[in-house]
Design a protein around this motif. Structure first.
Motif, PDB file in Angstrom:
ATOM      1  N   PRO A  20       0.831  -1.207   0.000  1.00  0.00           N
ATOM      2  CA  PRO A  20       0.000   0.000   0.000  1.00  0.00           C
ATOM      3  C   PRO A  20       0.868   1.261   0.000  1.00  0.00           C
ATOM      4  CG  PRO A  20       0.052  -0.974   2.175  1.00  0.00           C
ATOM      5  CD  PRO A  20       0.809  -1.903   1.283  1.00  0.00           C
ATOM      6  N   ILE A  21       0.288   2.364  -0.463  1.00  0.00           N
ATOM      7  CA  ILE A  21       0.980   3.652  -0.488  1.00  0.00           C
ATOM      8  C   ILE A  21       0.356   4.534   0.576  1.00  0.00           C
ATOM      9  CG2 ILE A  21       1.552   5.671  -1.882  1.00  0.00           C
ATOM     10  CD1 ILE A  21       1.024   3.860  -4.352  1.00  0.00           C
ATOM     11  N   ALA A  22       1.149   4.946   1.559  1.00  0.00           N
ATOM     12  CA  ALA A  22       0.660   5.835   2.612  1.00  0.00           C
ATOM     13  C   ALA A  22       0.702   7.274   2.103  1.00  0.00           C
ATOM     14  CB  ALA A  22       1.524   5.698   3.860  1.00  0.00           C
ATOM     15  N   ILE A  23      -0.397   7.984   2.309  1.00  0.00           N
ATOM     16  CA  ILE A  23      -0.464   9.393   1.900  1.00  0.00           C
ATOM     17  C   ILE A  23      -0.078  10.242   3.107  1.00  0.00           C
ATOM     18  CG2 ILE A  23      -1.923  11.224   1.002  1.00  0.00           C
ATOM     19  CD1 ILE A  23      -3.629   9.031  -0.261  1.00  0.00           C
ATOM     20  N   PRO A  24       1.047  10.965   3.039  1.00  0.00           N
ATOM     21  CA  PRO A  24       1.489  11.755   4.187  1.00  0.00           C
ATOM     22  C   PRO A  24       0.597  12.971   4.442  1.00  0.00           C
ATOM     23  CG  PRO A  24       3.002  12.030   2.342  1.00  0.00           C
ATOM     24  CD  PRO A  24       1.978  11.041   1.922  1.00  0.00           C
ATOM     25  N   ASN A  73      -2.430  15.943  -4.949  1.00  0.00           N
ATOM     26  CA  ASN A  73      -2.183  17.350  -4.672  1.00  0.00           C
ATOM     27  C   ASN A  73      -1.370  17.451  -3.391  1.00  0.00           C
ATOM     28  OD1 ASN A  73      -2.283  20.088  -4.431  1.00  0.00           O
ATOM     29  ND2 ASN A  73      -4.498  20.253  -4.691  1.00  0.00           N
ATOM     30  N   GLY A  74      -0.288  18.210  -3.410  1.00  0.00           N
ATOM     31  CA  GLY A  74       0.555  18.355  -2.230  1.00  0.00           C
ATOM     32  C   GLY A  74       1.113  19.757  -2.133  1.00  0.00           C
ATOM     33  N   PRO A  75       1.977  19.988  -1.142  1.00  0.00           N
ATOM     34  CA  PRO A  75       2.526  21.333  -0.949  1.00  0.00           C
ATOM     35  C   PRO A  75       3.406  21.814  -2.107  1.00  0.00           C
ATOM     36  CG  PRO A  75       3.477  19.776   0.624  1.00  0.00           C
ATOM     37  CD  PRO A  75       2.405  19.061  -0.109  1.00  0.00           C
ATOM     38  N   LEU A  76       4.003  20.913  -2.873  1.00  0.00           N
ATOM     39  CA  LEU A  76       4.887  21.317  -3.973  1.00  0.00           C
ATOM     40  C   LEU A  76       4.179  21.413  -5.316  1.00  0.00           C
ATOM     41  CD1 LEU A  76       8.124  19.291  -3.143  1.00  0.00           C
ATOM     42  CD2 LEU A  76       7.574  21.645  -2.545  1.00  0.00           C
ATOM     43  N   VAL A 108       5.124  15.300  -4.880  1.00  0.00           N
ATOM     44  CA  VAL A 108       4.353  16.465  -4.436  1.00  0.00           C
ATOM     45  C   VAL A 108       4.593  16.788  -2.965  1.00  0.00           C
ATOM     46  CG1 VAL A 108       2.564  16.209  -6.181  1.00  0.00           C
ATOM     47  CG2 VAL A 108       2.235  15.170  -3.941  1.00  0.00           C
ATOM     48  N   THR A 109       5.193  15.865  -2.204  1.00  0.00           N
ATOM     49  CA  THR A 109       5.482  16.156  -0.797  1.00  0.00           C
ATOM     50  C   THR A 109       6.947  16.544  -0.577  1.00  0.00           C
ATOM     51  OG1 THR A 109       5.803  13.799  -0.366  1.00  0.00           O
ATOM     52  CG2 THR A 109       3.651  14.719   0.141  1.00  0.00           C
TER      53      THR A 109
END
Length: 177
Positions: free
Chosen positions: A8-12, A27-30, A79-80
């Motif tokens: 699985p891929i954990a979404i931070p 969608n992320g901070p970058l 994106v993080t």
């Protein structure tokens, strides 16, 4: 099923994934990245985790699940945290400098080499002989770094040229008389 595809891929914290109409948007901070989904793969999201499954038991679906998992993981990481490649210039008079979205390099040719950076990729030069390529798309960052290296590949006798920062060049012995 692929061993890679099962993980699985954990979404931070700070990133949001949205699955809709045959594509996934992260969608992320970058920034924001969009990836079309294959019909051979099922993607589900629950409790901040993305799971990848196969739509049927074919060998092709198995391969697609691992590939899709790697692509989605790279999107979340991009994106993080972002991606970067470091290059170093080795040679007398070899130098680089950034001017806006263009990288100008002196590589021993009769003319300066000017490389236009594509959209989504930024370049920095901490010193005249170092280049740092940054971006959120791992494929684009690696491609730009490879294009910059291709302008003057490291030669095998003195090791002069553009090389990756961690690259080791095996030098050949010169011809003896």
């Amino acid at each position: 099923m692929s061993r890679v595809g099962k993980m699985p891929i954990a979404i931070p914290q700070g990133a949001v994934a949205t699955i809709a109409s045959g594509e996934i948007t992260v969608n992320g901070p970058l920034g924001v990245m969009v990836q079309p989904l294959s019909e051979l793969v099922t993607v589900t999201q629950e409790d901040g985790v993305i799971n990848i499954g196969v739509a049927n038991d074919s060998r092709e679906a198995n391969a697609h699940s691992g590939t899709m998992r790697a692509l989605l993981n790279n999107m979340v990481t991009g994106v993080t945290k972002g991606f970067e490649k470091r290059l170093s210039l080795v040679g007398v008079g070899y130098r680089a400098q950034v001017q806006g979205d263009k990288l100008t390099m002196s590589l021993g040719y009769s003319h300066p080499v000017v490389h236009q950076m594509p959209e989504g990729v930024k370049c920095e030069t901490p010193s005249q002989t170092e280049i740092v390529v940054k971006g959120i798309d791992k494929q684009k960052v690696g491609q730009v770094a490879a294009e910059l290296r291709a302008y003057r590949k490291p030669e095998p006798y003195k090791g002069k040229g553009v090389r990756y920062a961690n690259e080791v060049i095996k030098l050949k012995e010169t011809k003896k008389k």
